[in-house]
Design an enzyme around this catalytic site. Structure first.
Site, PDB file in Angstrom:
ATOM      1  N   LYS A   1       3.581 -12.016  -4.127  1.00  0.00           N
ATOM      2  CA  LYS A   1       3.008 -10.708  -3.881  1.00  0.00           C
ATOM      3  C   LYS A   1       2.876 -10.542  -2.374  1.00  0.00           C
ATOM      4  O   LYS A   1       2.455 -11.466  -1.684  1.00  0.00           O
ATOM      5  CB  LYS A   1       1.624 -10.613  -4.525  1.00  0.00           C
ATOM      6  CG  LYS A   1       0.994  -9.259  -4.313  1.00  0.00           C
ATOM      7  CD  LYS A   1      -0.474  -9.218  -4.689  1.00  0.00           C
ATOM      8  CE  LYS A   1      -1.039  -7.859  -4.336  1.00  0.00           C
ATOM      9  NZ  LYS A   1      -2.473  -7.824  -4.161  1.00  0.00           N
TER      10      LYS A   1
ATOM     11  N   HIS B   1      -6.766 -14.801  -5.566  1.00  0.00           N
ATOM     12  CA  HIS B   1      -6.669 -15.240  -4.171  1.00  0.00           C
ATOM     13  C   HIS B   1      -6.521 -16.748  -3.993  1.00  0.00           C
ATOM     14  O   HIS B   1      -6.240 -17.212  -2.893  1.00  0.00           O
ATOM     15  CB  HIS B   1      -7.892 -14.750  -3.379  1.00  0.00           C
ATOM     16  CG  HIS B   1      -7.925 -13.267  -3.216  1.00  0.00           C
ATOM     17  ND1 HIS B   1      -8.693 -12.432  -3.993  1.00  0.00           N
ATOM     18  CD2 HIS B   1      -7.238 -12.461  -2.374  1.00  0.00           C
ATOM     19  CE1 HIS B   1      -8.498 -11.187  -3.630  1.00  0.00           C
ATOM     20  NE2 HIS B   1      -7.623 -11.161  -2.658  1.00  0.00           N
TER      21      HIS B   1
ATOM     22  N   HIS C   1       0.839  -1.198   0.000  1.00  0.00           N
ATOM     23  CA  HIS C   1       0.000   0.000   0.000  1.00  0.00           C
ATOM     24  C   HIS C   1       0.875   1.250   0.000  1.00  0.00           C
ATOM     25  O   HIS C   1       0.622   2.216  -0.728  1.00  0.00           O
ATOM     26  CB  HIS C   1      -0.906   0.038   1.240  1.00  0.00           C
ATOM     27  CG  HIS C   1      -1.750  -1.185   1.415  1.00  0.00           C
ATOM     28  ND1 HIS C   1      -1.668  -1.980   2.533  1.00  0.00           N
ATOM     29  CD2 HIS C   1      -2.663  -1.767   0.610  1.00  0.00           C
ATOM     30  CE1 HIS C   1      -2.516  -2.995   2.416  1.00  0.00           C
ATOM     31  NE2 HIS C   1      -3.126  -2.889   1.254  1.00  0.00           N
TER      32      HIS C   1
HETATM   33  N1  MSP Z   1     -10.332  -1.120  -2.272  1.00  0.00           N
HETATM   34  C1  MSP Z   1      -9.802  -1.557  -3.512  1.00  0.00           C
HETATM   35  C2  MSP Z   1      -9.399  -0.381  -4.388  1.00  0.00           C
HETATM   36  C3  MSP Z   1     -10.485   0.604  -4.693  1.00  0.00           C
HETATM   37  S1  MSP Z   1      -9.893   1.941  -5.617  1.00  0.00           S
HETATM   38  C4  MSP Z   1     -11.266   2.745  -6.112  1.00  0.00           C
HETATM   39  C5  MSP Z   1      -8.574  -2.415  -3.261  1.00  0.00           C
HETATM   40  N2  MSP Z   1      -7.965  -2.253  -2.077  1.00  0.00           N
HETATM   41  S2  MSP Z   1      -6.637  -3.015  -1.614  1.00  0.00           S
HETATM   42  O1  MSP Z   1      -6.484  -2.687  -0.218  1.00  0.00           O
HETATM   43  O2  MSP Z   1      -6.678  -4.383  -1.950  1.00  0.00           O
HETATM   44  O3  MSP Z   1      -5.472  -2.288  -2.365  1.00  0.00           O
HETATM   45  C6  MSP Z   1      -5.050  -2.711  -3.634  1.00  0.00           C
HETATM   46  C7  MSP Z   1      -3.928  -1.804  -4.089  1.00  0.00           C
HETATM   47  O4  MSP Z   1      -2.889  -1.763  -3.090  1.00  0.00           O
HETATM   48  C8  MSP Z   1      -3.216  -2.259  -5.339  1.00  0.00           C
HETATM   49  O5  MSP Z   1      -3.873  -1.869  -6.533  1.00  0.00           O
HETATM   50  C9  MSP Z   1      -1.896  -1.541  -5.183  1.00  0.00           C
HETATM   51  O6  MSP Z   1      -2.059  -0.185  -5.490  1.00  0.00           O
HETATM   52  C10 MSP Z   1      -1.627  -1.698  -3.696  1.00  0.00           C
HETATM   53  N3  MSP Z   1      -0.903  -2.916  -3.399  1.00  0.00           N
HETATM   54  C11 MSP Z   1      -1.268  -3.884  -2.508  1.00  0.00           C
HETATM   55  N4  MSP Z   1      -0.290  -4.820  -2.454  1.00  0.00           N
HETATM   56  C12 MSP Z   1       0.705  -4.505  -3.299  1.00  0.00           C
HETATM   57  C13 MSP Z   1       1.950  -5.074  -3.624  1.00  0.00           C
HETATM   58  N5  MSP Z   1       2.403  -6.196  -3.084  1.00  0.00           N
HETATM   59  N6  MSP Z   1       2.716  -4.416  -4.540  1.00  0.00           N
HETATM   60  C14 MSP Z   1       2.308  -3.263  -5.125  1.00  0.00           C
HETATM   61  N7  MSP Z   1       1.144  -2.705  -4.827  1.00  0.00           N
HETATM   62  C15 MSP Z   1       0.311  -3.305  -3.934  1.00  0.00           C
HETATM   63  O7  MSP Z   1      -8.192  -3.149  -4.147  1.00  0.00           O
END
Ligand code: MSP
Length: 499
Positions: A294, A146, A20
């Site tokens: 990841k 997942h 994040h």
């Molecule tokens: N809530 C939705 C997004 C809604 S946007 C209108 C969601 N949330 S999430 O908590 O799963 O966050 C996903 C996002 O977190 C990814 O698209 C990315 O930006 C970031 N990442 C989460 N894990 C990541 C990595 N391991 N590496 C890079 N980015 C990562 O999906």
């Protein structure tokens, strides 16, 4: 010029992790860079608090979804603060201001004739909150992302006529080839569109946790439409007493590949249906991987940003993420990788350069930057560098831009070795040349450090202060004369204490 940049809003179903932080740092670098270009900037991040991903986690913990959000949203805010994110607002989708605006826009899409009632039957992943098309269903009906079982859903709900936007989306992609970048992600989204779009659920009848559908309050709005709309609603109420939508819309989105379909396909279609201009651009980045996987809460391999910051500092973390992994691609990160980049690049190449330049000016010129012209060969290497960085950052090429800047760091170190100011200082007849060399080094360091400022705001500010530079706007080499007195500078990147 105005510039509006966003991060995904993160689900409040677990603690924030480095994945994040990565997206937020990327958006922050762009926000800070545009401020340095004197643009009017709005930078948004926040939390996604509705839908199954949050409701199910709350149930597992025996708390209400609201309690879970109230506990975790502050953790995400804190993360933003610790990594030095300069966001102008932090949105929570449970904000009243957001929810009432979502209802208005969804109502408008309905009134525009893009919504109908129907029966959904198919596979659904509660973790992704995603209705899966056939090609997205893995072996034994599992989620490809997942690896967990999908649920079979059959329900009456409201649909958004996504299929009606097929031609509009194809035209958008054709007319604006850089709407989605990098190009391979654009092609991925376009081929999804070209497979033929199916209508998509706009509401969930079985879930209670969400924004009620305005004309059918037994149902809640499908979390993805609620979430995507954050980018629009925030401009309406994020700044007290002022609606800045006109000033900042359309946005530049930063997100990872996991949520490409929602942003690159559903979102522009939904905006068209609501008579709202589509985004300016979106950059789709890859994953930070730990030991090949990841980073994610469910896999348990998360690197805690707090610990990394404690050890290396926020600037080093910001630097490392974009130096080690080419932005846009997946890439490995590791504590050993951090350590090695920190030592070789930050401490030895950049930190050491700063200390050497400052101490030589201290020793040979009483701490005053000489007022001289730089040597032409050094000036030539800076020629066009700022423009190249601007061009790359327009396309959010954070790694390539950083490499362009690092080329300057390496060049300055090489210039020290070539000119050997310590030898020039021994010979009175070389005083003029020494002036030119020291001026060139101080000027090169100033220009380079201004370019690095968006990446590493804290340490660069210390160095700029020591160089007598109070401005933060980007500058061309040679645009400032000498004569400034240098300030004190403690080591920018002290050697790591190894236990
Ligand atoms: N809530 C939705 C997004 C809604 S946007 C209108 C969601 N949330 S999430 O908590 O799963 O966050 C996903 C996002 O977190 C990814 O698209 C990315 O930006 C970031 N990442 C989460 N894990 C990541 C990595 N391991 N590496 C890079 N980015 C990562 O999906």
């Amino acid at each position: 010029m105005s510039f509006y940049v966003t991060t995904p809003i993160y689900y409040v179903n677990g603690e924030p992790h480095l994945g994040h932080a990565y997206s937020t740092i990327a958006a922050d670098i762009l926000a800070r860079h545009h401020r340095q270009r004197s643009d009017d900037v709005f930078f948004l991040t926040g939390t996604d608090e509705h839908g199954e991903p949050v409701a199910q986690q709350a149930e597992a913990e025996g708390v209400t979804p609201r309690e879970l959000g109230d506990r975790l949203a502050p953790r995400f805010k804190e993360m933003a603060r610790k990594i030095n994110a300069s966001n102008d607002f932090f949105i929570r989708t449970t904000d009243e201001g957001h929810m009432e605006r979502v209802q208005k826009i969804v109502q408008r899409v309905h009134d525009n004739g893009h919504v109908y009632e129907g029966m959904y039957e198919g596979w659904y992943c509660p973790r992704c909150a995603d209705f899966k098309t056939e090609s997205e269903v893995g072996p034994d009906n599992t989620c490809l992302i997942h690896k967990t079982p999908l649920t079979r859903e059959k329900q009456k709900n409201w649909f958004f006529k996504l299929s009606a936007f097929q031609a509009d989306l194809e035209r958008l992609y054709e007319e604006r080839p850089d709407f989605v970048i990098p190009e391979f992600r654009r092609n991925e989204a376009l081929s999804f569109i070209k497979q033929g779009l199916q209508d998509v659920s706009l509401s969930r009848p079985t879930l209670k946790w969400g924004v009620p559908v305005p004309w059918d309050t037994d149902q809640v709005i499908y979390v993805w439409f609620d979430a995507l709309l954050n980018y629009y609603t925030a401009l309406g109420y994020g700044i007290e007493g002022e609606d800045v939508t006109k000033k900042f819309w359309p946005p530049f989105h930063i997100l990872a590949k996991d949520i490409l379909k929602f942003h690159a396909v559903y979102w522009p279609a939904f905006l068209m249906a609501a008579d709202i201009e589509v985004p300016r651009r979106m950059f789709i980045h890859g994953y930070l991987l730990m030991e090949g996987h990841k980073m994610s809460k469910s896999l348990g391999n998360v690197l805690d940003p707090d610990k990394v910051i404690e050890q290396f500092g926020a600037d080093a973390l910001r630097f490392y993420c974009f130096r080690e992994v080419s932005f846009g691609q997946d890439g490995q990160i590791s504590p050993a990788g951090f350590e090695s980049r920190y030592e070789t690049e930050l401490a030895d190449q950049y930190g050491n350069l700063a200390n050497r330049v400052l101490s030589m000016i201290g020793r040979y010129r009483d701490g005053e930057i000489p007022d001289a012209d730089a040597e032409a060969e050094l000036a030539a290497d800076f020629n066009g560098a700022v423009d190249r960085v601007l061009g790359l950052l327009d396309a959010a090429e954070l790694t390539q831009a950083l490499e362009e800047i690092w080329r300057l760091v390496r060049r300055l170190n090489q210039y020290v070795e070539e000119t050997k100011p310590w030898e020039l200082s021994k010979d009175e007849s070389s005083a003029g040349r020494l002036d030119a060399v020291l001026y060139g080094l101080a000027e090169g360091l100033r220009v380079t450090t201004l370019l690095l400022h968006a990446y590493m705001p804290e340490t660069t500010a210390r160095l700029l202060d020591a160089l007598g530079e109070s401005g933060r706007e980007l500058a061309e080499f040679g645009s400032r004369g000498g004569g400034q007195s240098l300030g004190e500078l403690a080591p920018l990147f002290p050697k790591l204490q190894t236990a």
